[in-house]
Design a protein around this motif. Structure first.
Motif, PDB file in Angstrom:
ATOM      1  N   LYS A  21       0.830  -1.209   0.000  1.00 52.59           N
ATOM      2  CA  LYS A  21       0.000   0.000   0.000  1.00 52.59           C
ATOM      3  C   LYS A  21       0.860   1.253   0.000  1.00 52.59           C
ATOM      4  N   ALA A  22       1.958   1.244   0.710  1.00 48.52           N
ATOM      5  CA  ALA A  22       2.865   2.401   0.716  1.00 48.52           C
ATOM      6  C   ALA A  22       3.443   2.624  -0.686  1.00 48.52           C
ATOM      7  N   ILE A  23       3.832   1.557  -1.364  1.00 47.34           N
ATOM      8  CA  ILE A  23       4.341   1.671  -2.739  1.00 47.34           C
ATOM      9  C   ILE A  23       3.232   2.172  -3.656  1.00 47.34           C
ATOM     10  N   TYR A  24       2.040   1.607  -3.522  1.00 45.72           N
ATOM     11  CA  TYR A  24       0.896   2.006  -4.338  1.00 45.72           C
ATOM     12  C   TYR A  24       0.603   3.501  -4.147  1.00 45.72           C
ATOM     13  N   ASP A  25       0.527   3.947  -2.898  1.00 43.90           N
ATOM     14  CA  ASP A  25       0.251   5.353  -2.608  1.00 43.90           C
ATOM     15  C   ASP A  25       1.350   6.252  -3.157  1.00 43.90           C
ATOM     16  N   TYR A  26       2.594   5.819  -3.043  1.00 42.65           N
ATOM     17  CA  TYR A  26       3.724   6.577  -3.596  1.00 42.65           C
ATOM     18  C   TYR A  26       3.558   6.743  -5.105  1.00 42.65           C
ATOM     19  N   LEU A  27       3.242   5.655  -5.814  1.00 49.93           N
ATOM     20  CA  LEU A  27       3.075   5.728  -7.269  1.00 49.93           C
ATOM     21  C   LEU A  27       1.863   6.571  -7.653  1.00 49.93           C
ATOM     22  N   GLN A  28       0.788   6.483  -6.877  1.00 47.19           N
ATOM     23  CA  GLN A  28      -0.398   7.294  -7.160  1.00 47.19           C
ATOM     24  C   GLN A  28      -0.065   8.779  -7.034  1.00 47.19           C
ATOM     25  N   LYS A  29       0.655   9.142  -5.994  1.00 47.35           N
ATOM     26  CA  LYS A  29       1.041  10.546  -5.786  1.00 47.35           C
ATOM     27  C   LYS A  29       2.036  10.995  -6.850  1.00 47.35           C
ATOM     28  N   LYS A  30       3.005  10.169  -7.144  1.00 50.33           N
ATOM     29  CA  LYS A  30       4.036  10.521  -8.125  1.00 50.33           C
ATOM     30  C   LYS A  30       3.436  10.689  -9.527  1.00 50.33           C
ATOM     31  N   ASN A  31       2.392   9.927  -9.834  1.00 52.08           N
ATOM     32  CA  ASN A  31       1.774   9.948 -11.162  1.00 52.08           C
ATOM     33  C   ASN A  31       0.428  10.661 -11.171  1.00 52.08           C
ATOM     34  N   GLU A  32       0.220  11.544 -10.230  1.00 50.72           N
ATOM     35  CA  GLU A  32      -1.062  12.224 -10.081  1.00 50.72           C
ATOM     36  C   GLU A  32      -1.521  12.902 -11.378  1.00 50.72           C
ATOM     37  N   VAL A  33      -0.643  13.645 -12.023  1.00 52.29           N
ATOM     38  CA  VAL A  33      -0.991  14.357 -13.261  1.00 52.29           C
ATOM     39  C   VAL A  33      -1.304  13.364 -14.376  1.00 52.29           C
ATOM     40  N   TYR A  34      -0.460  12.354 -14.543  1.00 55.41           N
ATOM     41  CA  TYR A  34      -0.695  11.333 -15.578  1.00 55.41           C
ATOM     42  C   TYR A  34      -2.036  10.649 -15.371  1.00 55.41           C
ATOM     43  N   LEU A  35      -2.338  10.259 -14.145  1.00 59.90           N
ATOM     44  CA  LEU A  35      -3.581   9.550 -13.864  1.00 59.90           C
ATOM     45  C   LEU A  35      -4.804  10.438 -14.072  1.00 59.90           C
ATOM     46  N   GLU A  36      -4.695  11.731 -13.755  1.00 54.07           N
ATOM     47  CA  GLU A  36      -5.792  12.658 -14.015  1.00 54.07           C
ATOM     48  C   GLU A  36      -6.042  12.787 -15.512  1.00 54.07           C
ATOM     49  N   GLU A  37      -4.964  12.933 -16.294  1.00 59.22           N
ATOM     50  CA  GLU A  37      -5.101  13.045 -17.747  1.00 59.22           C
ATOM     51  C   GLU A  37      -5.681  11.761 -18.337  1.00 59.22           C
ATOM     52  N   PHE A  38      -5.245  10.619 -17.841  1.00 59.98           N
ATOM     53  CA  PHE A  38      -5.751   9.337 -18.318  1.00 59.98           C
ATOM     54  C   PHE A  38      -7.247   9.209 -18.021  1.00 59.98           C
ATOM     55  N   THR A  39      -7.654   9.589 -16.817  1.00 57.32           N
ATOM     56  CA  THR A  39      -9.057   9.519 -16.424  1.00 57.32           C
ATOM     57  C   THR A  39      -9.899  10.462 -17.276  1.00 57.32           C
ATOM     58  N   GLU A  40      -9.406  11.677 -17.489  1.00 57.46           N
ATOM     59  CA  GLU A  40     -10.132  12.654 -18.303  1.00 57.46           C
ATOM     60  C   GLU A  40     -10.293  12.169 -19.744  1.00 57.46           C
ATOM     61  N   SER A  41      -9.233  11.600 -20.321  1.00 59.39           N
ATOM     62  CA  SER A  41      -9.312  11.139 -21.716  1.00 59.39           C
ATOM     63  C   SER A  41     -10.254   9.956 -21.859  1.00 59.39           C
ATOM     64  N   ASN A  42     -10.386   9.133 -20.836  1.00 58.71           N
ATOM     65  CA  ASN A  42     -11.306   7.988 -20.894  1.00 58.71           C
ATOM     66  C   ASN A  42     -12.761   8.400 -20.670  1.00 58.71           C
TER      67      ASN A  42
END
Length: 122
Positions: A98-119
């Motif tokens: 979970k710590a690794i997952y949360d780290y990756l989610q925070k580190k990739n926040e912009v990418y994940l927002e753009e991915f969600t918006e495009s979908n």
């Protein structure tokens, strides 16, 4: 002296902070969980990268680590705790994953927002 300790002890216990943040803990685990870094195969941000290139009878081949930025926490826990042809089994606790997952989610926040918006716009 005893009275001073009686006054200071509650303040010391109440004001205690973690040695490292949850983000830093995830970053540390991602960098070197059990002697083999996740980033060596999955890249600095989890995007996946080429591990090795080789030639065989089929021509040039590449072995690549998968992109794990969009994986769910459950997927990561299952992946880390199962055997794979290439990825070592790390024996991480669910809290460590979970710590690794949360780290990756925070580190990739912009990418994940753009991915969600495009979908959602398609």
């Amino acid at each position: 002296m005893r009275r001073l300790w009686m006054l200071l002890l509650p303040l010391l216990l109440w004001g205690q902070e973690d040695f490292i943040s949850h983000y830093e803990y995830g970053e540390m685990l991602y960098a070197n969980p059990r002697g083999v870094s996740c980033s060596q195969c999955h890249g600095k941000s989890g995007e996946g990268q080429i591990i090795v290139e080789f030639r065989d009878i089929h021509g040039k081949q590449a072995l690549k680590g998968s992109d794990i930025r969009k994986d769910s926490l459950d997927d990561m826990i299952k992946s880390v705790n199962n055997y794979h042809k290439i990825m070592p089994r790390y024996y991480l606790t669910d809290e460590e994953v979970k710590a690794i997952y949360d780290y990756l989610q925070k580190k990739n926040e912009v990418y994940l927002e753009e991915f969600t918006e495009s979908n959602t716009t398609q």
